[in-house]
Design a protein around this motif. Sequence first.
Motif, PDB file in Angstrom:
ATOM      1  N   TYR A  63     -26.444  56.032 110.151  1.00 26.97           N
ATOM      2  CA  TYR A  63     -25.107  55.467 110.271  1.00 26.97           C
ATOM      3  C   TYR A  63     -24.333  55.572 108.956  1.00 26.97           C
ATOM      4  CZ  TYR A  63     -26.660  53.433 114.706  1.00 26.97           C
ATOM      5  OH  TYR A  63     -27.138  53.235 115.970  1.00 26.97           O
ATOM      6  N   ALA A  64     -25.023  55.387 107.834  1.00 30.10           N
ATOM      7  CA  ALA A  64     -24.361  55.506 106.534  1.00 30.10           C
ATOM      8  C   ALA A  64     -23.890  56.938 106.295  1.00 30.10           C
ATOM      9  CB  ALA A  64     -25.299  55.046 105.424  1.00 30.10           C
ATOM     10  N   CYS A  65     -24.702  57.919 106.702  1.00 32.18           N
ATOM     11  CA  CYS A  65     -24.295  59.323 106.566  1.00 32.18           C
ATOM     12  C   CYS A  65     -23.063  59.618 107.419  1.00 32.18           C
ATOM     13  CB  CYS A  65     -25.442  60.253 106.968  1.00 32.18           C
ATOM     14  SG  CYS A  65     -26.787  60.312 105.789  1.00 32.18           S
ATOM     15  N   ILE A  66     -23.057  59.097 108.619  1.00 28.61           N
ATOM     16  CA  ILE A  66     -21.902  59.294 109.502  1.00 28.61           C
ATOM     17  C   ILE A  66     -20.666  58.630 108.917  1.00 28.61           C
ATOM     18  CG2 ILE A  66     -20.953  58.711 111.780  1.00 28.61           C
ATOM     19  CD1 ILE A  66     -23.861  59.082 112.856  1.00 28.61           C
ATOM     20  N   ASP A  67     -20.825  57.422 108.371  1.00 29.46           N
ATOM     21  CA  ASP A  67     -19.698  56.739 107.739  1.00 29.46           C
ATOM     22  C   ASP A  67     -19.147  57.549 106.562  1.00 29.46           C
ATOM     23  OD1 ASP A  67     -19.952  54.680 109.536  1.00 29.46           O
ATOM     24  OD2 ASP A  67     -20.929  53.292 108.119  1.00 29.46           O
ATOM     25  N   ASN A  68     -20.043  58.084 105.728  1.00 30.04           N
ATOM     26  CA  ASN A  68     -19.602  58.904 104.597  1.00 30.04           C
ATOM     27  C   ASN A  68     -18.846  60.141 105.074  1.00 30.04           C
ATOM     28  OD1 ASN A  68     -20.664  57.208 102.669  1.00 30.04           O
ATOM     29  ND2 ASN A  68     -22.569  58.353 102.451  1.00 30.04           N
ATOM     30  N   TYR A  69     -19.347  60.773 106.127  1.00 34.40           N
ATOM     31  CA  TYR A  69     -18.688  61.952 106.676  1.00 34.40           C
ATOM     32  C   TYR A  69     -17.293  61.598 107.184  1.00 34.40           C
ATOM     33  CZ  TYR A  69     -17.570  65.745 109.861  1.00 34.40           C
ATOM     34  OH  TYR A  69     -16.936  66.763 110.509  1.00 34.40           O
ATOM     35  N   ARG A  70     -17.182  60.514 107.931  1.00 38.27           N
ATOM     36  CA  ARG A  70     -15.877  60.107 108.466  1.00 38.27           C
ATOM     37  C   ARG A  70     -14.908  59.733 107.353  1.00 38.27           C
ATOM     38  NH1 ARG A  70     -18.152  56.476 113.479  1.00 38.27           N
ATOM     39  NH2 ARG A  70     -18.573  58.226 114.867  1.00 38.27           N
ATOM     40  N   ARG A  71     -15.425  59.084 106.315  1.00 36.72           N
ATOM     41  CA  ARG A  71     -14.585  58.703 105.176  1.00 36.72           C
ATOM     42  C   ARG A  71     -14.009  59.947 104.509  1.00 36.72           C
ATOM     43  NH1 ARG A  71     -18.342  55.819 102.411  1.00 36.72           N
ATOM     44  NH2 ARG A  71     -18.286  54.273 104.058  1.00 36.72           N
ATOM     45  N   ARG A  72     -14.841  60.970 104.331  1.00 36.55           N
ATOM     46  CA  ARG A  72     -14.352  62.216 103.717  1.00 36.55           C
ATOM     47  C   ARG A  72     -13.337  62.917 104.614  1.00 36.55           C
ATOM     48  NH1 ARG A  72     -19.668  63.537 102.720  1.00 36.55           N
ATOM     49  NH2 ARG A  72     -19.420  65.110 104.317  1.00 36.55           N
ATOM     50  N   GLN A  73     -13.526  62.829 105.930  1.00 34.88           N
ATOM     51  CA  GLN A  73     -12.600  63.478 106.849  1.00 34.88           C
ATOM     52  C   GLN A  73     -11.222  62.817 106.832  1.00 34.88           C
ATOM     53  OE1 GLN A  73     -13.213  66.346 108.517  1.00 34.88           O
ATOM     54  NE2 GLN A  73     -15.094  66.288 107.327  1.00 34.88           N
ATOM     55  N   ARG A  74     -11.193  61.513 106.551  1.00 30.51           N
ATOM     56  CA  ARG A  74      -9.916  60.799 106.514  1.00 30.51           C
ATOM     57  C   ARG A  74      -9.145  61.033 105.225  1.00 30.51           C
ATOM     58  NH1 ARG A  74     -12.919  56.323 108.853  1.00 30.51           N
ATOM     59  NH2 ARG A  74     -13.188  55.559 106.740  1.00 30.51           N
ATOM     60  N   GLN A  75      -9.839  61.447 104.172  1.00 37.42           N
ATOM     61  CA  GLN A  75      -9.170  61.660 102.897  1.00 37.42           C
ATOM     62  C   GLN A  75      -8.226  62.846 103.022  1.00 37.42           C
ATOM     63  OE1 GLN A  75     -12.338  62.157 100.091  1.00 37.42           O
ATOM     64  NE2 GLN A  75     -12.599  59.964  99.802  1.00 37.42           N
ATOM     65  N   PRO A  76      -7.005  62.692 102.517  1.00 38.81           N
ATOM     66  CA  PRO A  76      -6.074  63.807 102.612  1.00 38.81           C
ATOM     67  C   PRO A  76      -6.525  64.960 101.711  1.00 38.81           C
ATOM     68  CG  PRO A  76      -5.161  62.060 101.259  1.00 38.81           C
ATOM     69  CD  PRO A  76      -6.437  61.548 101.840  1.00 38.81           C
ATOM     70  N   THR A  77      -6.318  66.154 102.198  1.00 30.63           N
ATOM     71  CA  THR A  77      -6.659  67.326 101.408  1.00 30.63           C
ATOM     72  C   THR A  77      -5.387  67.915 100.832  1.00 30.63           C
ATOM     73  OG1 THR A  77      -6.524  68.730 103.367  1.00 30.63           O
ATOM     74  CG2 THR A  77      -8.698  67.881 102.779  1.00 30.63           C
TER      75      THR A  77
END
Length: 161
Positions: A63-77
């Motif tokens: 779950y922590a890995c999934i949270d980290n992945y989602r957090r990175r996806q939300r960050q603007p590029t």
Amino acid sequence: MKAEQFTSIVSPLRPRLLALASQFDADTAEDAVQEALMRLWTAWEQLPAPADAERLAVRLMKYACIDNYRRRQRQPTVQLKEASATETADTTDEAVLQDALERAVKVLPPAERRLWAMHAEAQMNSSQIAAATGIAVRSVSTMISAARHRICETLKKGGFL
């Protein structure tokens, strides 16, 4: 619950959790494991038996890995502006900057220069470099960061940044 009991159960799990988290994302594996262990500490009192800690730790790490992945996806590029056909780059400026960058890399200590080349030129991530060199992932990340800092400082002194 005593910290000693928690530590005695979790210490052997940590390498396994780190290996599993590295399969998800090697760059954030340590953060995911730390997050999972913090969540496990919080949920420790509700565990039916200490033997269930491993199952719960693996699930919490996932779950922590999934949270980290989602957090990175939300960050603007940052979108880089593509050069149009009418815009021409000044090749002499690019050549001067490239030459300054090469000189900055040449003054790095040999170990940092080697890791920098693997990172920048071979496009290897920290875990791949660690596997190839036998250096710990954290040490690789630290050395690459130090190299980046030295290169930036050299380019600033030269008036390029």
